[in-house]
Design an enzyme around this catalytic site. Structure first.
Site, mmCIF file in Angstrom:
data_model
loop_
_atom_site.group_PDB
_atom_site.id
_atom_site.type_symbol
_atom_site.label_atom_id
_atom_site.label_comp_id
_atom_site.label_asym_id
_atom_site.label_seq_id
_atom_site.Cartn_x
_atom_site.Cartn_y
_atom_site.Cartn_z
ATOM 1 C CG HIS A 52 -2.120 -0.899 0.991
ATOM 2 N ND1 HIS A 52 -2.386 -1.954 1.813
ATOM 3 C CD2 HIS A 52 -3.090 -0.916 0.042
ATOM 4 C CE1 HIS A 52 -3.459 -2.571 1.386
ATOM 5 N NE2 HIS A 52 -3.904 -1.971 0.308
ATOM 6 C CG HIS A 54 -1.725 -0.428 -4.154
ATOM 7 N ND1 HIS A 54 -2.700 0.092 -3.336
ATOM 8 C CD2 HIS A 54 -2.248 -1.548 -4.692
ATOM 9 C CE1 HIS A 54 -3.763 -0.688 -3.377
ATOM 10 N NE2 HIS A 54 -3.517 -1.691 -4.190
#
Length: 170
Positions: free
Chosen positions: A142, A146
């Site tokens: 994350h 991403h």
């Protein structure tokens, strides 16, 4: 832990303590207890204020993008976006560095006509994207890359889908 100690001294007139003296001592003890409690509360408030100041400083750091960085991106000439193939499902984000991902994100906003539709100033968009990038941590999944991938995938769905998703989302 604080322990209060008080010493009662015989009255100057030599008489024993009466009910009035007992009440006076009780009131004095309550006064001292309130004073001590107020000092402790003040100390807690001062510590909380110091913690808040540190938290605000940290948040301010993460939310602030230097003006020169925004100006740098605003003056950059975007590369040939067609070569990046942003509108394709087989897009390879590893061909882009983090700065190029910001430029590609700007391009996607422009292509989707979001600047005009939502009355977003170009400088505001650049500052927002740089802030989003700055606030992502450098971890395995994350992260900024991403987030960019999710945005690019949604952009692709909205622009090339045989079903007109654009009218449902925009």
């Amino acid at each position: 832990m604080l322990v209060g100690v008080a010493q009662l001294i015989n009255r100057l007139d030599g008489k024993p303590f009466d009910h009035y003296d007992d009440e006076l001592f009780e009131v004095f003890a309550i006064f001292c207890g309130l004073g001590i409690n107020n000092c402790l509360l003040y100390d807690q408030v001062a510590r909380s204020a110091a913690k808040q100041a540190v938290a605000l400083e940290v948040l301010s750091y993460h939310a602030h993008i230097p003006k020169k960085d925004v100006v740098t991106f605003m003056t950059m000439t975007p590369p040939n976006m067609a070569a990046w193939r942003l509108e394709r499902l087989d897009f390879n984000d590893y061909l882009l560095n983090t700065d190029e991902m910001v430029l590609a994100a700007i391009h996607m906003f422009e292509e989707a006509d979001m600047l005009k539709t939502f009355k977003i100033e170009y400088e505001t968009l650049v500052q927002w994207l740089l802030t989003v990038r700055k606030n992502y941590r450098n971890i395995a999944y994350h992260n900024w890359r991403h987030a960019f991938n999710v945005g690019q995938f949604m952009f692709t769905l909205l622009t090339v889908s045989p079903v007109s998703l654009h009218r449902y989302f925009c």
